[in-house]
Motif scaffolding. Sequence first.
Motif, PDB file in Angstrom:
ATOM      1  N   THR A   1      -0.762 -16.187 -36.363  1.00 34.10           N
ATOM      2  CA  THR A   1      -0.320 -17.125 -37.387  1.00 34.10           C
ATOM      3  C   THR A   1      -1.485 -17.388 -38.327  1.00 34.10           C
ATOM      4  O   THR A   1      -2.615 -17.589 -37.880  1.00 34.10           O
ATOM      5  CB  THR A   1       0.109 -18.460 -36.745  1.00 34.10           C
TER       6      THR A   1
ATOM      7  N   GLU B   1      -2.689 -19.913 -41.484  1.00 35.57           N
ATOM      8  CA  GLU B   1      -2.362 -21.131 -42.229  1.00 35.57           C
ATOM      9  C   GLU B   1      -3.607 -21.651 -42.919  1.00 35.57           C
ATOM     10  O   GLU B   1      -4.723 -21.378 -42.485  1.00 35.57           O
ATOM     11  CB  GLU B   1      -1.766 -22.183 -41.299  1.00 35.57           C
TER      12      GLU B   1
ATOM     13  N   ASP C   1      -6.570 -23.912 -43.805  1.00 41.70           N
ATOM     14  CA  ASP C   1      -7.367 -24.828 -42.996  1.00 41.70           C
ATOM     15  C   ASP C   1      -7.290 -26.202 -43.638  1.00 41.70           C
ATOM     16  O   ASP C   1      -7.378 -26.341 -44.856  1.00 41.70           O
ATOM     17  CB  ASP C   1      -8.820 -24.342 -42.928  1.00 41.70           C
TER      18      ASP C   1
ATOM     19  N   VAL D   1      -8.884 -20.225 -44.226  1.00 42.33           N
ATOM     20  CA  VAL D   1      -7.652 -20.094 -43.447  1.00 42.33           C
ATOM     21  C   VAL D   1      -7.977 -20.079 -41.965  1.00 42.33           C
ATOM     22  O   VAL D   1      -9.068 -19.684 -41.559  1.00 42.33           O
ATOM     23  CB  VAL D   1      -6.843 -18.826 -43.817  1.00 42.33           C
TER      24      VAL D   1
ATOM     25  N   SER E   1      -1.679 -12.401 -43.185  1.00 45.07           N
ATOM     26  CA  SER E   1      -0.407 -13.023 -42.810  1.00 45.07           C
ATOM     27  C   SER E   1       0.704 -12.005 -42.584  1.00 45.07           C
ATOM     28  O   SER E   1       1.792 -12.362 -42.139  1.00 45.07           O
ATOM     29  CB  SER E   1       0.015 -14.055 -43.849  1.00 45.07           C
TER      30      SER E   1
END
Length: 72
Positions: free
Chosen positions: A62, A64, A66, A6, A56
């Motif tokens: 933020t 997300e 990868d 991530v 998160s």
Amino acid sequence: MPGNTVMITLKEGASPGELENAKKTAIDQGGKIVHESKLIKSIQVEFPEDKVHTLSTNDQYTVEADQTVSTQ
């Protein structure tokens, strides 16, 4: 066995200390930091498949998955 990777990026206005908090939380939850960017204030963290992270839930950054980015 590859893990889940991530990207964690600080949001605008987040204090610089938040990146250190994210790094500590990631490591405490079984993650391995594989890259850090001070320019965009982000880290790339790999978690083992059997680990769940709570990063998160922080509203200062933020999180997300990868993924490869291309400019085609």
